[in-house]
Motif scaffolding. Structure first.
Motif, PDB file in Angstrom:
ATOM      1  N   ILE A   1       0.659  -0.939   0.038  1.00 57.56           N
ATOM      2  CA  ILE A   1       0.258  -0.143   0.251  1.00 57.56           C
ATOM      3  C   ILE A   1       0.879   2.085   0.121  1.00 57.56           C
TER       4      ILE A   1
ATOM      5  N   ILE B   1      -6.485   7.106   1.706  1.00 57.01           N
ATOM      6  CA  ILE B   1      -6.438   5.770   2.317  1.00 57.01           C
ATOM      7  C   ILE B   1      -7.113   5.814   3.188  1.00 57.01           C
TER       8      ILE B   1
ATOM      9  N   ILE C   1      -6.718  -0.853   5.527  1.00 58.54           N
ATOM     10  CA  ILE C   1      -5.265  -1.330   5.319  1.00 58.54           C
ATOM     11  C   ILE C   1      -5.160  -2.486   6.296  1.00 58.54           C
TER      12      ILE C   1
END
Length: 187
Positions: free
Chosen positions: A140, A156, A161
């Motif tokens: 990422i 993001i 994540i």
């Protein structure tokens, strides 16, 4: 949920310029530290599913970019069948790519490195990326860096994540927000 994502997108770009990138979600977790990453991936799975639902509702393209596991096959089912095991089946069955999704393989950490991703995004007219997946502190982070240098705006979501180590995930989020100007608000 959709209101929160829409508000975050409005801060950067129009909804029509947005694409969702799902990084390395088809994963076998068969490596040192894989059990930790599997556990952390389980914790973000509900948010990933919400993000996919939002993309479907808004007709946003979803692009899966995945490691190739030395198979070098861009057919999602080949990678999926290779990675599927009893420990990850419940994750993969829920988040696997569908026929309407794009699927690319990558040779290294960044989703942009030696892949057609930039060309696909240009063809789709997308300049704002919502990036989700694993591992936050590696793939990422590298993808966000490359996206930033190519003038994409970034969201993001920190609850979309995961990394093996939570402290590394937090540090990657810090870098993406402070250096790459990414919005890291959760969805």
């Amino acid at each position: 949920m959709a209101h929160g994502i829409w508000r975050c997108i409005q801060l950067h770009d129009q909804l029509s310029n947005t694409a969702i990138l799902f990084i390395d979600l088809i994963n076998d977790f068969q490596f040192e530290g894989g059990e930790k990453l599997l556990t952390h991936t389980e914790s973000i799975l509900p948010n990933l599913l919400k993000l996919r639902q939002f993309a479907d509702e808004q007709k946003l393209p979803i692009i899966y970019i995945n490691d190739h596991y030395q198979l070098w096959q861009s057919e999602p089912n080949v990678i999926l069948n290779h990675c599927l095991n009893p420990a990850n089946k419940h994750i993969i069955q829920q988040i696997k790519p569908r026929k309407t999704d794009y699927f690319l393989i990558k040779p290294q950490h960044s989703a942009f490195y030696q892949t057609p991703l930039h060309s696909l995004l240009k063809e789709l007219g997308r300049t704002h990326l919502i990036i989700a997946g694993i591992a936050g502190d590696i793939c990422i982070l590298f993808t966000a860096k490359d996206a930033h240098t190519q003038a994409f705006t970034l969201h993001i979501p920190k609850n979309c994540i995961a990394s093996e180590q939570e402290d590394r995930n937090k540090y990657a989020l810090y870098l993406m927000e402070s250096v790459m100007k990414a919005n890291i608000e959760p969805i």
